[in-house]
Design an enzyme around this catalytic site. Structure first.
Site, PDB file in Angstrom:
ATOM      1  N   CYS A   1     -18.559  -2.714 -17.711  1.00 42.86           N
ATOM      2  CA  CYS A   1     -18.882  -2.451 -16.306  1.00 42.86           C
ATOM      3  C   CYS A   1     -20.036  -3.333 -15.832  1.00 42.86           C
ATOM      4  O   CYS A   1     -21.095  -3.370 -16.484  1.00 42.86           O
ATOM      5  CB  CYS A   1     -19.233  -0.979 -16.119  1.00 42.86           C
ATOM      6  SG  CYS A   1     -19.672  -0.566 -14.414  1.00 42.86           S
TER       7      CYS A   1
ATOM      8  N   CYS B   1     -17.361   1.603 -20.223  1.00 45.54           N
ATOM      9  CA  CYS B   1     -18.685   1.350 -19.658  1.00 45.54           C
ATOM     10  C   CYS B   1     -19.282   0.022 -20.127  1.00 45.54           C
ATOM     11  O   CYS B   1     -20.038  -0.627 -19.389  1.00 45.54           O
ATOM     12  CB  CYS B   1     -19.623   2.503 -19.990  1.00 45.54           C
ATOM     13  SG  CYS B   1     -19.123   4.080 -19.246  1.00 45.54           S
TER      14      CYS B   1
ATOM     15  N   ASP C   1     -10.013   5.120  -2.029  1.00 45.38           N
ATOM     16  CA  ASP C   1      -8.923   5.806  -2.717  1.00 45.38           C
ATOM     17  C   ASP C   1      -9.516   6.591  -3.888  1.00 45.38           C
ATOM     18  O   ASP C   1     -10.739   6.690  -4.034  1.00 45.38           O
ATOM     19  CB  ASP C   1      -7.829   4.823  -3.171  1.00 45.38           C
ATOM     20  CG  ASP C   1      -8.279   3.908  -4.309  1.00 45.38           C
ATOM     21  OD1 ASP C   1      -9.478   3.917  -4.675  1.00 45.38           O
ATOM     22  OD2 ASP C   1      -7.421   3.173  -4.840  1.00 45.38           O
TER      23      ASP C   1
ATOM     24  N   CYS D   1     -25.994   2.795 -13.293  1.00 49.66           N
ATOM     25  CA  CYS D   1     -25.065   3.902 -13.067  1.00 49.66           C
ATOM     26  C   CYS D   1     -25.783   5.233 -13.262  1.00 49.66           C
ATOM     27  O   CYS D   1     -26.296   5.531 -14.354  1.00 49.66           O
ATOM     28  CB  CYS D   1     -23.876   3.793 -14.024  1.00 49.66           C
ATOM     29  SG  CYS D   1     -22.744   5.198 -13.961  1.00 49.66           S
TER      30      CYS D   1
ATOM     31  N   GLU E   1       0.820  -1.210   0.000  1.00 47.38           N
ATOM     32  CA  GLU E   1       0.000   0.000   0.000  1.00 47.38           C
ATOM     33  C   GLU E   1       0.853   1.259   0.000  1.00 47.38           C
ATOM     34  O   GLU E   1       0.530   2.238  -0.676  1.00 47.38           O
ATOM     35  CB  GLU E   1      -0.951  -0.010   1.209  1.00 47.38           C
ATOM     36  CG  GLU E   1      -2.073  -1.035   1.114  1.00 47.38           C
ATOM     37  CD  GLU E   1      -3.031  -0.762  -0.036  1.00 47.38           C
ATOM     38  OE1 GLU E   1      -3.083   0.388  -0.520  1.00 47.38           O
ATOM     39  OE2 GLU E   1      -3.727  -1.702  -0.455  1.00 47.38           O
TER      40      GLU E   1
ATOM     41  N   CYS F   1     -13.738   1.790 -14.778  1.00 42.15           N
ATOM     42  CA  CYS F   1     -14.288   3.123 -14.543  1.00 42.15           C
ATOM     43  C   CYS F   1     -13.150   4.136 -14.408  1.00 42.15           C
ATOM     44  O   CYS F   1     -13.017   4.836 -13.408  1.00 42.15           O
ATOM     45  CB  CYS F   1     -15.162   3.118 -13.287  1.00 42.15           C
ATOM     46  SG  CYS F   1     -16.229   4.571 -13.120  1.00 42.15           S
TER      47      CYS F   1
ATOM     48  N   TYR G   1      -6.446   6.114   4.822  1.00 41.27           N
ATOM     49  CA  TYR G   1      -6.634   5.127   3.754  1.00 41.27           C
ATOM     50  C   TYR G   1      -5.785   3.887   4.009  1.00 41.27           C
ATOM     51  O   TYR G   1      -6.280   2.754   3.974  1.00 41.27           O
ATOM     52  CB  TYR G   1      -6.275   5.709   2.381  1.00 41.27           C
ATOM     53  CG  TYR G   1      -6.078   4.609   1.377  1.00 41.27           C
ATOM     54  CD1 TYR G   1      -7.171   3.965   0.804  1.00 41.27           C
ATOM     55  CD2 TYR G   1      -4.800   4.120   1.068  1.00 41.27           C
ATOM     56  CE1 TYR G   1      -7.008   2.899  -0.059  1.00 41.27           C
ATOM     57  CE2 TYR G   1      -4.628   3.060   0.210  1.00 41.27           C
ATOM     58  CZ  TYR G   1      -5.733   2.444  -0.352  1.00 41.27           C
ATOM     59  OH  TYR G   1      -5.555   1.375  -1.186  1.00 41.27           O
TER      60      TYR G   1
END
Length: 294
Positions: free
Chosen positions: A206, A203, A142, A212, A41, A196, A124
């Site tokens: 997705c 799209c 994030d 959406c 991370e 995304c 985070y």
């Protein structure tokens, strides 16, 4: 006519999508511990996965426990950080390893507050380690996650500035089952990274495109100021990197002339060297030469 069954909740659909679409990344391997997650991370902050993966593997082979990194001189840690950028992260990660070793008997804590108390660990990262390292149900937000929520829930092209409601927004989408909620935290992050995306969202790929809010509104353009593209060439970041390159390649202190050759602009070079000294990334020896911190 038999009514159509209700649509699968968005969070569940994203988890199902992740099962077949996820990238095979080493820090996601079953059994990877919280220390390995913490290292990944920190490395992934503002740095692409492709650059992080080989360095992460090297670090985990060399320093599989926090105590191993804590016992290593700072200069060696900076040298091993290589070209990942933002090298202060390397020092903060070492400081976090020292704190884990001294305060937590060498085991990365599972509590979010205890994680946030470690040097260089923000909200985070603390939630990501608790979620991905310990399997806790945590909203992890994030930039990618905020963009997915902005489009899916709020119908906006971009997320804009971080808001206090970001955590509650993503928590509301998570599946009820705790294990799937943990899976959702990484799945929605992956959706934002792969599908995304900011400029050219895919799209058609997705799993939640039919619900959406942004698509339902006609995919309106971002109505705020244009996003600034961060340049690198000629910046102090580039100069600092050039100076560190010289010191990483040298295993003995170097004189000022060696650093002078790294960048022509003497004023900018001097400013950047001063900032590296201030940040603890470089130290000056008694005879006036320079080296990575000992």
């Amino acid at each position: 006519m038999t009514p159509a069954p209700p649509a699968e909740p968005a969070g569940e659909a994203i988890v199902d999508w992740y099962a077949t679409a996820a990238r095979d990344l080493p820090w996601r391997t079953p059994g990877v511990d919280a220390w390995a997650v913490l290292v990944s991370e920190v490395m992934l902050q503002q740095t692409p996965v492709a650059r992080v993966e080989p360095v992460w593997r090297e670090w985990m082979a060399r320093w599989p426990r926090p105590a191993d990194l804590a016992a290593t001189p700072p200069g060696e840690v900076i040298r091993a950080w290589g070209k990942l950028g933002y090298p202060r992260r390397a020092l903060r990660l070492r400081e976090a390893a020292v704190a884990v070793t001294e305060r937590h008997d060498g085991v990365v804590p599972a509590d979010v507050a205890a994680l946030e108390a470690l040097p260089g660990i923000g909200t985070y990262t603390a939630r990501a380690v608790a979620c991905f390292g310990y399997g806790q149900r945590q909203p992890v937000v994030d930039t990618n996650v905020r963009r997915v929520v902005a489009r899916l829930v709020h119908g906006r092209a971009e997320a804009g500035n971080a808001r206090a409601s970001d955590l509650s927004d993503i928590a509301a989408l998570a599946p009820e089952d705790d294990e799937r909620a943990v899976r959702f935290s990484v799945a929605v992050m992956e959706l934002g990274a792969l599908v995304c995306v900011a400029r050219t969202p895919r799209c058609g790929a997705c799993p939640v495109r039919d619900r959406c809010a942004w698509r339902q509104a006609g995919s309106p353009a971002h109505d705020g100021p244009p996003r600034r593209v961060q340049k690198f060439a000629g910046t102090d970041r580039q100069v600092r990197g050039r100076l560190l390159d010289v010191l990483r390649a040298a295993h003995e202190p170097v004189d000022a002339a060696a650093l002078d050759a790294a960048w022509d602009d003497a004023v900018q070079r001097s400013r950047c060297l001063d900032s590296l000294l201030t940040d603890g990334l470089v130290e000056q020896t008694a005879d006036g030469r320079f080296r990575l911190p000992s």
